[in-house]
Scaffold this motif. Structure first.
Motif, PDB file in Angstrom:
ATOM      1  N   LEU A   1       0.817  -1.219   0.000  1.00 19.24           N
ATOM      2  CA  LEU A   1       0.000   0.000   0.000  1.00 19.24           C
ATOM      3  C   LEU A   1       0.853   1.273   0.000  1.00 19.24           C
ATOM      4  O   LEU A   1       0.614   2.171  -0.826  1.00 19.24           O
ATOM      5  CB  LEU A   1      -0.958  -0.020   1.185  1.00 19.24           C
ATOM      6  N   PRO A   2       1.873   1.410   0.871  1.00 24.40           N
ATOM      7  CA  PRO A   2       2.698   2.630   0.819  1.00 24.40           C
ATOM      8  C   PRO A   2       3.421   2.815  -0.508  1.00 24.40           C
ATOM      9  O   PRO A   2       3.497   3.942  -1.026  1.00 24.40           O
ATOM     10  CB  PRO A   2       3.694   2.434   1.967  1.00 24.40           C
TER      11      PRO A   2
ATOM     12  N   LEU B   1       3.065   5.846  -3.224  1.00 25.78           N
ATOM     13  CA  LEU B   1       4.234   6.568  -3.731  1.00 25.78           C
ATOM     14  C   LEU B   1       4.248   6.564  -5.254  1.00 25.78           C
ATOM     15  O   LEU B   1       4.521   7.591  -5.889  1.00 25.78           O
ATOM     16  CB  LEU B   1       5.509   5.925  -3.188  1.00 25.78           C
ATOM     17  N   GLY B   2       3.939   5.414  -5.852  1.00 23.82           N
ATOM     18  CA  GLY B   2       3.893   5.337  -7.309  1.00 23.82           C
ATOM     19  C   GLY B   2       2.870   6.284  -7.904  1.00 23.82           C
ATOM     20  O   GLY B   2       3.135   6.954  -8.913  1.00 23.82           O
ATOM     21  N   LEU B   3       1.696   6.382  -7.285  1.00 17.67           N
ATOM     22  CA  LEU B   3       0.665   7.301  -7.767  1.00 17.67           C
ATOM     23  C   LEU B   3       1.110   8.752  -7.636  1.00 17.67           C
ATOM     24  O   LEU B   3       0.870   9.570  -8.538  1.00 17.67           O
ATOM     25  CB  LEU B   3      -0.632   7.074  -6.979  1.00 17.67           C
ATOM     26  N   LEU B   4       1.759   9.078  -6.517  1.00 14.93           N
ATOM     27  CA  LEU B   4       2.251  10.445  -6.325  1.00 14.93           C
ATOM     28  C   LEU B   4       3.263  10.819  -7.405  1.00 14.93           C
ATOM     29  O   LEU B   4       3.213  11.916  -7.967  1.00 14.93           O
ATOM     30  CB  LEU B   4       2.884  10.565  -4.934  1.00 14.93           C
TER      31      LEU B   4
ATOM     32  N   LEU C   1      14.904   0.551 -10.958  1.00 15.05           N
ATOM     33  CA  LEU C   1      13.443   0.649 -11.030  1.00 15.05           C
ATOM     34  C   LEU C   1      12.861   1.878 -10.336  1.00 15.05           C
ATOM     35  O   LEU C   1      11.649   2.039 -10.313  1.00 15.05           O
ATOM     36  CB  LEU C   1      12.808  -0.618 -10.423  1.00 15.05           C
ATOM     37  N   GLY C   2      13.705   2.719  -9.745  1.00 18.62           N
ATOM     38  CA  GLY C   2      13.202   3.944  -9.166  1.00 18.62           C
ATOM     39  C   GLY C   2      12.896   3.846  -7.686  1.00 18.62           C
ATOM     40  O   GLY C   2      13.148   2.829  -7.026  1.00 18.62           O
ATOM     41  N   PRO C   3      12.315   4.910  -7.119  1.00 20.23           N
ATOM     42  CA  PRO C   3      12.086   4.985  -5.677  1.00 20.23           C
ATOM     43  C   PRO C   3      11.105   3.949  -5.144  1.00 20.23           C
ATOM     44  O   PRO C   3      11.179   3.565  -3.978  1.00 20.23           O
ATOM     45  CB  PRO C   3      11.552   6.405  -5.464  1.00 20.23           C
ATOM     46  N   VAL C   4      10.175   3.478  -5.973  1.00 25.46           N
ATOM     47  CA  VAL C   4       9.212   2.470  -5.516  1.00 25.46           C
ATOM     48  C   VAL C   4       9.941   1.188  -5.105  1.00 25.46           C
ATOM     49  O   VAL C   4       9.652   0.597  -4.059  1.00 25.46           O
ATOM     50  CB  VAL C   4       8.163   2.185  -6.607  1.00 25.46           C
ATOM     51  N   ALA C   5      10.908   0.754  -5.907  1.00 26.47           N
ATOM     52  CA  ALA C   5      11.652  -0.461  -5.589  1.00 26.47           C
ATOM     53  C   ALA C   5      12.539  -0.252  -4.371  1.00 26.47           C
ATOM     54  O   ALA C   5      12.661  -1.144  -3.518  1.00 26.47           O
ATOM     55  CB  ALA C   5      12.496  -0.891  -6.789  1.00 26.47           C
ATOM     56  N   ALA C   6      13.180   0.922  -4.266  1.00 22.09           N
ATOM     57  CA  ALA C   6      14.043   1.197  -3.118  1.00 22.09           C
ATOM     58  C   ALA C   6      13.243   1.189  -1.819  1.00 22.09           C
ATOM     59  O   ALA C   6      13.669   0.611  -0.803  1.00 22.09           O
ATOM     60  CB  ALA C   6      14.744   2.542  -3.302  1.00 22.09           C
TER      61      ALA C   6
END
Length: 278
Positions: free
Chosen positions: A54-55, A59-62, A155-160
């Protein structure tokens, strides 16, 4: 933008206290304990869905909303804050300070005490104690830094963020089932970056010795990332048997210098990839 964020994160890590203000896990850990001991106690996958999936979805949507605005400039601070939050907790070198002092004085009793207090390490002998501290240094450097920047760049901040939340769940979960599921997912996250770091250590250290280790472990799914990086690090640094006194401390310095050279190699690779792609 990824390479710029990684440079800024490195600068903040070294010269600013921002990381310690950003890395506040108390609220998240409190929610973890509530969910795993409440009605979801028998559904560990659902606990991880709520607290990890969920978090990162939010973040991905933001980021989807912010990145098209002002050429992505509004997304830059979000990227930076997420990377800083996703880095490891604590001061790795600072945490080793009391142990280094005790070991240099050849005070094994004090070294065992501070290793238990500061690093949560216990051992039956001085030799095993130093070996476990060496493994602690290698593992913490990997999971605190290398794994995070690998997944961010790929993969960006979502993966981190996913990696760090799984690490927190595995470390702080009081429900064994939740900790086990988080560990399984984290093991999958670790499989590629830990082997990439092993290859990097071979390039900046003893290539032949690391090759012998990797020949048997490269495709071994069952070996943990901590075990693999410990084997590879000791081989790459040509670390001698454990010794009491300054000689033992020198092995920690050797491993740290090896990790620094690997980090420089990674950043050089990121820079080259950024230039070639853009």
């Amino acid at each position: 933008m990824s390479f710029l964020v990684l440079l800024l994160a490195l600068w903040i890590e070294k010269f600013s206290a921002l990381r310690h203000r950003v890395q506040r896990d108390g609220g998240w850990i409190g929610e973890l304990h509530k969910l795993e001991s409440g009605r979801l106690a028998t559904q560990p996958w659902l606990v991880l869905t709520v607290l990890v999936l969920l978090p990162v979805a939010l973040l991905g949507l933001l980021l989807l909303v912010l990145e098209p605005v002002a050429y992505g400039l509004l997304a830059l601070p979000v990227h930076l804050l997420v990377v800083i939050y996703s880095l490891g907790r604590g001061d790795l070198l600072g945490g080793l300070g009391p142990f280094r002092d005790a070991w240099r004085r050849e005070d094994l009793q004090a070294a065992a005490h501070v290793a238990k207090r500061d690093l949560d390490i216990c051992a039956d002998s001085g030799e095993q104690l130093l070996e476990q501290v060496q493994g602690h240094l290698l593992w913490q450097a990997y999971q605190s830094f290398f794994a995070v920047i690998f997944w961010y760049f790929l993969l960006g901040p979502v993966a981190a963020l996913s990696y760090r939340l799984l690490a927190l769940a595995e470390e702080h979960a009081q429900n064994p089932a939740v900790a086990e599921r988080a560990g399984q997912l984290r093991h999958a996250f670790d499989w590629v970056p830990v082997r990439l770091l092993a290859a990097s250590l071979a390039l900046v250290g003893n290539f032949v010795a690391v090759s012998r280790v990797m020949l048997h472990e490269l495709l071994n799914w069952n070996i943990s990332a901590a075990q693999l990086i410990n084997k590879v690090g000791l081989a790459a640094g040509e670390i001698p048997p454990a010794a009491v006194g300054p000689e033992g401390i020198n092995t920690l310095d050797c491993l740290w210098e090896l990790l620094l050279r690997a980090a420089v190699l990674w950043y050089a690779g990121f820079a080259l990839w950024t230039v070639l792609v853009h």
